[in-house]
Enzyme design. Structure first.
Site, PDB file in Angstrom:
ATOM      1  N   PRO A 187      66.292 -34.217  31.653  1.00 57.75           N
ATOM      2  CA  PRO A 187      65.016 -33.621  30.958  1.00 57.75           C
ATOM      3  C   PRO A 187      64.058 -33.008  32.621  1.00 57.75           C
ATOM      4  CG  PRO A 187      64.180 -35.723  30.079  1.00 57.75           C
ATOM      5  CD  PRO A 187      65.720 -36.019  30.708  1.00 57.75           C
ATOM      6  N   GLU A 235      63.780 -44.889  29.458  1.00 57.90           N
ATOM      7  CA  GLU A 235      62.797 -44.242  29.279  1.00 57.90           C
ATOM      8  C   GLU A 235      63.033 -43.233  30.793  1.00 57.90           C
ATOM      9  OE1 GLU A 235      59.886 -44.267  28.009  1.00 57.90           O
ATOM     10  OE2 GLU A 235      61.631 -45.269  26.624  1.00 57.90           O
ATOM     11  N   ARG A 237      84.312 -22.853  27.048  1.00 54.51           N
ATOM     12  CA  ARG A 237      85.069 -22.208  26.359  1.00 54.51           C
ATOM     13  C   ARG A 237      85.081 -20.495  27.381  1.00 54.51           C
ATOM     14  NH1 ARG A 237      81.212 -18.788  25.097  1.00 54.51           N
ATOM     15  NH2 ARG A 237      82.392 -18.339  22.960  1.00 54.51           N
ATOM     16  N   ASP A 285      79.769 -11.962  23.642  1.00 58.61           N
ATOM     17  CA  ASP A 285      79.305 -13.236  23.426  1.00 58.61           C
ATOM     18  C   ASP A 285      77.805 -13.162  23.848  1.00 58.61           C
ATOM     19  OD1 ASP A 285      80.191 -15.076  21.815  1.00 58.61           O
ATOM     20  OD2 ASP A 285      81.080 -16.417  23.953  1.00 58.61           O
TER      21      ASP A 285
END
Ligand code: 6GU
Length: 249
Positions: A89, A116, A154, A169
């Site tokens: 993150p 963590e 893709r 898209d």
């Protein structure tokens, strides 16, 4: 394109690779994806992949040696990768532009973080970059690795059957996609817009352009600052702004 994914939950990742566009890309030989169990690179009796943090505090930290050994083994058996990506993150945000950039790479290693955090020396000594898939916290990098593999795969010619659908898209053009309809012409009291049943291709094209612009203005106005709009699109956007102003007045 070649991917190697290192994880403590190989079955979770394998399951996510088996279906849909990515599954077919693997079956068809356009994608070569291997999943590696991090515990296979441990040396102790308990197959430990984590340990307590130096300095104390809550939670566990992922040990650096098993990850370093896994990447070393991948290099030896699968070749030198173009990127070793740590999924965390705290990484740079993965976007459509980032997915497009990564299609130039032939071989990518993805390291799935857990606990963590990861010993900092994995970032500085093993990974070449760090990616996050958005501003929320997942319990591990596995789902993020599947997101990254899917979004890149893709874009590889042949992986998705219909190239045109990829070109149109959401995000590829810098705008959100227009609304789609199929039969029946009326469902739950809601009719398909007449223009789509009219057979007038130029009108349909214009309606879709306008609908995509209206939706982007409504939901993601900041995208219009960077989208490359042509003259027709700028005119349509003016039309939409006037219409919404009239509705308010
Ligand atoms: Cl890559 N990992 C984790 N654990 N959480 C995330 C993420 C990655 N991207 C967004 N949230």
């Amino acid at each position: 394109m070649k991917f190697d994914i290192v994880t403590i939950f190989p079955r979770m990742v394998q399951a996510g690779l088996a279906e849909g566009v990515v599954g077919r890309g693997i079956e068809g030989g356009l994608l070569d994806v291997q999943v590696h169990d991090l515990r296979d690179y441990t040396t102790d009796r308990h197959r430990s992949v984590d340990d307590v943090p130096y300095g104390g505090g809550p939670g566990m930290v992922m040990k650096p040696e098993p990850l370093a050994r896994a990447v070393e083994d991948i290099r030896a058996r699968r070749g030198v990768p173009d990127a070793v990506v740590l999924l965390t993150p705290t990484g740079r945000t993965f976007t459509q532009a980032e997915a497009v950039r990564m299609t130039r790479l032939k071989h990518v290693v993805l390291l799935c973080g857990r606990y963590e955090g990861m010993d900092e020396r994995v970032r500085t000594g093993v990974a070449t970059e760090e990616l996050s898939i958005g501003d929320y916290v997942l319990s591990g990098g596995e789902v993020a690795a599947l997101v990254v593999v899917d979004a890149i795969s893709r874009l590889i010619p042949g992986v998705v059957g219909d190239e045109q659908s990829v070109a149109e898209d959401s995000f590829t053009r810098g705008l959100l996609d227009y609304p789609h309809y199929t039969r029946p012409a009326e469902f739950a009291g809601q009719r398909v817009p007449d223009v789509l049943l009219s057979g007038h291709h130029a009108d349909v094209r214009r309606w879709r352009k306008k609908a995509a612009l209206a939706r982007t203005l409504e939901r993601r106005p900041e995208m219009l600052n960077t989208a490359a709009l042509d003259d027709e699109e700028r005119a349509l956007l003016d039309e939409i702004r006037k219409e919404t102003n009239n509705e308010r007045d």
